[in-house]
Design a protein around this motif. Structure first.
Motif, PDB file in Angstrom:
ATOM      1  N   LEU A 208       0.755  -1.272  -0.051  1.00 40.68           N
ATOM      2  CA  LEU A 208       0.208   0.110   0.083  1.00 40.68           C
ATOM      3  C   LEU A 208       0.935   1.341   0.003  1.00 40.68           C
ATOM      4  O   LEU A 208       1.663   1.358   0.939  1.00 40.68           O
ATOM      5  CB  LEU A 208      -0.957  -0.134   1.264  1.00 40.68           C
ATOM      6  CG  LEU A 208      -1.667   1.176   1.431  1.00 40.68           C
ATOM      7  CD1 LEU A 208      -2.771   1.387   0.264  1.00 40.68           C
ATOM      8  CD2 LEU A 208      -2.373   1.022   2.735  1.00 40.68           C
ATOM      9  N   GLU A 209       0.635   2.110  -0.951  1.00 42.43           N
ATOM     10  CA  GLU A 209       1.594   3.113  -1.200  1.00 42.43           C
ATOM     11  C   GLU A 209       1.251   4.589  -0.411  1.00 42.43           C
ATOM     12  O   GLU A 209       2.009   5.596  -0.289  1.00 42.43           O
ATOM     13  CB  GLU A 209       2.074   3.492  -2.436  1.00 42.43           C
ATOM     14  CG  GLU A 209       3.044   2.453  -3.053  1.00 42.43           C
ATOM     15  CD  GLU A 209       3.401   2.798  -4.419  1.00 42.43           C
ATOM     16  OE1 GLU A 209       2.901   3.451  -4.901  1.00 42.43           O
ATOM     17  OE2 GLU A 209       4.526   1.896  -4.700  1.00 42.43           O
ATOM     18  N   ASP A 210      -0.363   4.635  -0.375  1.00 47.83           N
ATOM     19  CA  ASP A 210      -0.880   5.705   0.285  1.00 47.83           C
ATOM     20  C   ASP A 210      -0.487   5.797   1.744  1.00 47.83           C
ATOM     21  O   ASP A 210      -1.070   5.254   2.430  1.00 47.83           O
ATOM     22  CB  ASP A 210      -2.341   5.773   0.046  1.00 47.83           C
ATOM     23  CG  ASP A 210      -2.996   6.851   0.493  1.00 47.83           C
ATOM     24  OD1 ASP A 210      -2.631   7.631   1.250  1.00 47.83           O
ATOM     25  OD2 ASP A 210      -4.389   7.129   0.060  1.00 47.83           O
ATOM     26  N   ARG A 214      -2.099   4.531   5.199  1.00 52.63           N
ATOM     27  CA  ARG A 214      -1.190   3.723   5.712  1.00 52.63           C
ATOM     28  C   ARG A 214      -0.945   3.984   7.236  1.00 52.63           C
ATOM     29  O   ARG A 214      -1.122   3.127   8.338  1.00 52.63           O
ATOM     30  CB  ARG A 214       0.421   3.669   5.152  1.00 52.63           C
ATOM     31  CG  ARG A 214       1.223   2.714   5.691  1.00 52.63           C
ATOM     32  CD  ARG A 214       0.830   1.268   5.599  1.00 52.63           C
ATOM     33  NE  ARG A 214       1.050   0.363   6.853  1.00 52.63           N
ATOM     34  CZ  ARG A 214       1.721  -0.988   6.841  1.00 52.63           C
ATOM     35  NH1 ARG A 214       2.314  -1.230   5.425  1.00 52.63           N
ATOM     36  NH2 ARG A 214       2.260  -1.354   7.905  1.00 52.63           N
ATOM     37  N   VAL A 231       0.620  -4.601   4.369  1.00 51.76           N
ATOM     38  CA  VAL A 231      -0.548  -4.219   3.933  1.00 51.76           C
ATOM     39  C   VAL A 231      -0.326  -4.359   2.361  1.00 51.76           C
ATOM     40  O   VAL A 231       0.561  -3.454   1.810  1.00 51.76           O
ATOM     41  CB  VAL A 231      -0.980  -3.035   4.588  1.00 51.76           C
ATOM     42  CG1 VAL A 231      -2.472  -2.501   3.732  1.00 51.76           C
ATOM     43  CG2 VAL A 231      -1.086  -2.872   5.659  1.00 51.76           C
ATOM     44  N   VAL A 233      -2.137  -4.214  -1.881  1.00 54.02           N
ATOM     45  CA  VAL A 233      -3.169  -3.693  -2.590  1.00 54.02           C
ATOM     46  C   VAL A 233      -3.210  -4.978  -3.883  1.00 54.02           C
ATOM     47  O   VAL A 233      -2.099  -5.012  -4.414  1.00 54.02           O
ATOM     48  CB  VAL A 233      -3.273  -2.324  -3.335  1.00 54.02           C
ATOM     49  CG1 VAL A 233      -4.196  -2.081  -4.103  1.00 54.02           C
ATOM     50  CG2 VAL A 233      -2.959  -1.401  -2.036  1.00 54.02           C
ATOM     51  N   ALA A 245     -11.938  -6.850   0.876  1.00 49.95           N
ATOM     52  CA  ALA A 245     -10.787  -6.638   1.673  1.00 49.95           C
ATOM     53  C   ALA A 245     -10.672  -7.898   2.651  1.00 49.95           C
ATOM     54  O   ALA A 245     -11.657  -8.384   2.964  1.00 49.95           O
ATOM     55  CB  ALA A 245     -10.838  -5.504   2.693  1.00 49.95           C
ATOM     56  N   PHE A 258      -6.184  -5.511   0.516  1.00 50.71           N
ATOM     57  CA  PHE A 258      -7.454  -4.465  -0.132  1.00 50.71           C
ATOM     58  C   PHE A 258      -7.386  -4.809  -1.809  1.00 50.71           C
ATOM     59  O   PHE A 258      -6.425  -4.565  -2.202  1.00 50.71           O
ATOM     60  CB  PHE A 258      -7.046  -3.232   0.232  1.00 50.71           C
ATOM     61  CG  PHE A 258      -7.068  -2.686   1.571  1.00 50.71           C
ATOM     62  CD1 PHE A 258      -8.447  -2.558   2.062  1.00 50.71           C
ATOM     63  CD2 PHE A 258      -6.131  -2.308   2.262  1.00 50.71           C
ATOM     64  CE1 PHE A 258      -8.411  -2.417   3.469  1.00 50.71           C
ATOM     65  CE2 PHE A 258      -6.093  -1.773   3.512  1.00 50.71           C
ATOM     66  CZ  PHE A 258      -7.536  -2.003   4.241  1.00 50.71           C
ATOM     67  N   ASP A 260      -8.152  -3.365  -5.160  1.00 48.96           N
ATOM     68  CA  ASP A 260      -7.786  -1.881  -5.453  1.00 48.96           C
ATOM     69  C   ASP A 260      -9.065  -1.260  -5.946  1.00 48.96           C
ATOM     70  O   ASP A 260      -9.486  -0.092  -5.713  1.00 48.96           O
ATOM     71  CB  ASP A 260      -7.041  -2.023  -6.955  1.00 48.96           C
ATOM     72  CG  ASP A 260      -7.475  -2.886  -8.144  1.00 48.96           C
ATOM     73  OD1 ASP A 260      -8.464  -3.663  -7.722  1.00 48.96           O
ATOM     74  OD2 ASP A 260      -6.810  -2.975  -9.061  1.00 48.96           O
ATOM     75  N   LEU A 263     -10.264   0.320  -2.536  1.00 48.88           N
ATOM     76  CA  LEU A 263      -9.814   1.671  -2.354  1.00 48.88           C
ATOM     77  C   LEU A 263     -10.213   2.768  -3.178  1.00 48.88           C
ATOM     78  O   LEU A 263     -10.060   3.793  -2.865  1.00 48.88           O
ATOM     79  CB  LEU A 263      -8.267   1.335  -2.541  1.00 48.88           C
ATOM     80  CG  LEU A 263      -7.762   0.377  -1.354  1.00 48.88           C
ATOM     81  CD1 LEU A 263      -6.249   0.474  -1.792  1.00 48.88           C
ATOM     82  CD2 LEU A 263      -7.889   0.750  -0.051  1.00 48.88           C
TER      83      LEU A 263
END
Ligand SMILES: [Zn+2]
Length: 417
Positions: A208-210, A214, A231, A233, A245, A258, A260, A263
């Motif tokens: 997860l990059e957000d 995060r 975590v 995606v 999820a 999750f 995509d 999200l």
């Protein structure tokens, strides 16, 4: 005719009759409520979306009615119709009557069943899901999925089959206890290997990059005293527009995944509340409870199989003229569901209680209003009917009806903690 043949056919027919009856109820109920959005949802779900969800639910049930009839015929054909016996004779002529021939017998019958079910898989993806705009699977992806699934079934199914057949051959009348222990070990191994080796064959998992999301997730995990390794995606959008999820893995090695698609539609606060719900299934010990119940049910299954495998009438009544270990396993796999379905409403009710408890946990540790909003968005996007038939729902649904969940969450949101 054997008495047990009559009992088996009657059980199959009763199961089919109940499935058809419930599907008919569900179709009638959603159509009767097609034109009015239930009060709690009228602000978010439009009349057009509500009608589309009703059409989707009805189309799904019509599809499943045909599939239920077809499945019943396939089970009849393989058992009393002589399919298992014929493939048994063929396997023995190719690979003998030892573990090798038995494994070939098991794999050939399972392959036949999978081939016979393939047309329904194609129609579900490219007709039903396509018609309602959910399908994003390209034919190439579908074929690749099938091939990978078959290869996996050959390796994992072949190993499990050979293992159980070897245990049946080398241990005495208590083989079923050893078989059960081996089965449990195998299941744990697959659970461990799934996120590492198997799931990546089908999807891409990226961290997860957000950063803001995060941070929110880490704060929630810390608040609940929960450890998760990572975590991820998952590119669920490659196959379907449905979002989800889940947690995967064992012990401290758990991963959060999750889709995509999820999200893309939920706000960070809503994602957090959905995660809090999933986390609750661990914190409230739902997951270990389900594992223990599953293990006990499989122990009961193995004990029953251990007894049945020693009865000549079991084979004769289900279309197999001569005893063999592989035939015992196959007959049990195909015949047991004709009787075991009676416990499915109990398991569904138990699961619905867990869902309410998980919602309440999420309301305490995250935010009830956000979870309610997230659920409504997911119901809307997945075209989940808001008005399921109560009897159908009580029998089949592992989750409580939408209105019941939202009602409790809205009540929780308006009561100060
Ligand atoms: Zn849940």
């Amino acid at each position: 005719m054997h008495t047990f043949t009559a009992i088996f056919v009657a059980a199959l027919a009763a199961h089919l009759a109940i499935r058809l009856w419930l599907a008919g109820r569900q179709i009638a109920f959603v159509q009767a409520h097609r034109d009015a959005v239930p009060p709690g949802f009228s602000g978010v779900v439009s009349p057009v979306e509500h009608a589309r969800a009703a059409d989707y639910a009805a189309a799904t049930e019509r599809f499943e009615r045909v599939e239920a009839v077809y499945d019943t015929l396939v089970v009849m054909g393989l058992t009393v119709g002589g399919g298992i016996a014929a493939l048994g004779a063929w396997s023995e002529s190719v690979a003998g009557s030892g573990v090798g021939g038995g494994t070939l017998h098991l794999l050939s019958v399972l392959a036949a069943a999978a081939l016979l079910g393939l047309p329904f898989g194609v129609c579900r993806t490219f007709v039903l899901e396509q018609r309602f705009g959910f399908n994003r699977t390209r034919p190439g992806t579908f074929v690749a999925d099938q091939l990978k699934g078959w290869a996996l079934g050959l390796v994992l199914g072949g190993a499990a089959a050979a293992g159980v057949l070897w245990i049946m051959r080398t241990t005495d009348s208590w083989w079923w206890l050893a078989g059960w222990a081996a089965w449990l070990g195998f299941s744990l191994l697959v659970t461990w290997a799934w996120p590492r080796m198997i799931a990546p064959l089908f999807n891409r998992f990226s961290p997860l990059e957000d950063a803001a999301l995060r941070e929110r997730i880490d704060a929630l995990l810390a608040r609940c005293g929960f450890h998760a390794k990572a975590v991820f995606v998952m590119d669920g959008s490659r196959r379907s527009a449905h979002g989800n999820a889940y947690f995967t893995g064992l012990g401290r090695e758990k991963r959060i995944v999750f889709f995509d698609t999820l999200l893309a539609t939920l706000t960070p606060a809503q994602v957090e509340s959905v995660l809090a719900h999933e986390l609750a299934h661990f914190k409230l010990r739902h997951v270990p409870q389900r594992l223990v119940v599953g293990a006990l049910m499989s122990l009961a299954g193995f004990a029953l199989l251990g007894w049945l495998a020693a009865q000549d009438w079991f084979y004769a009544a289900l279309g197999v003229p001569a005893r063999s270990d592989s035939a015992a396993l196959l007959l049990f796999m195909l015949a047991a569901p004709a009787f075991a379905w009676v416990v499915s409403p109990l398991l569904a009710a138990w699961s619905r209680r867990h869902e309410f408890e998980a919602d309440a946990f999420a309301a305490r540790h995250s935010d009830a209003g956000s979870l309610a909003d997230a659920l409504v968005t997911l119901y809307k996007d997945n075209a989940t009917t808001l008005t399921p038939d109560p009897v159908y729902s009580a029998f089949h649904h592992s989750h409580p009806p939408p209105a019941a969940r939202i009602e409790r969450l809205v009540a929780a949101a308006s009561t100060p903690a």
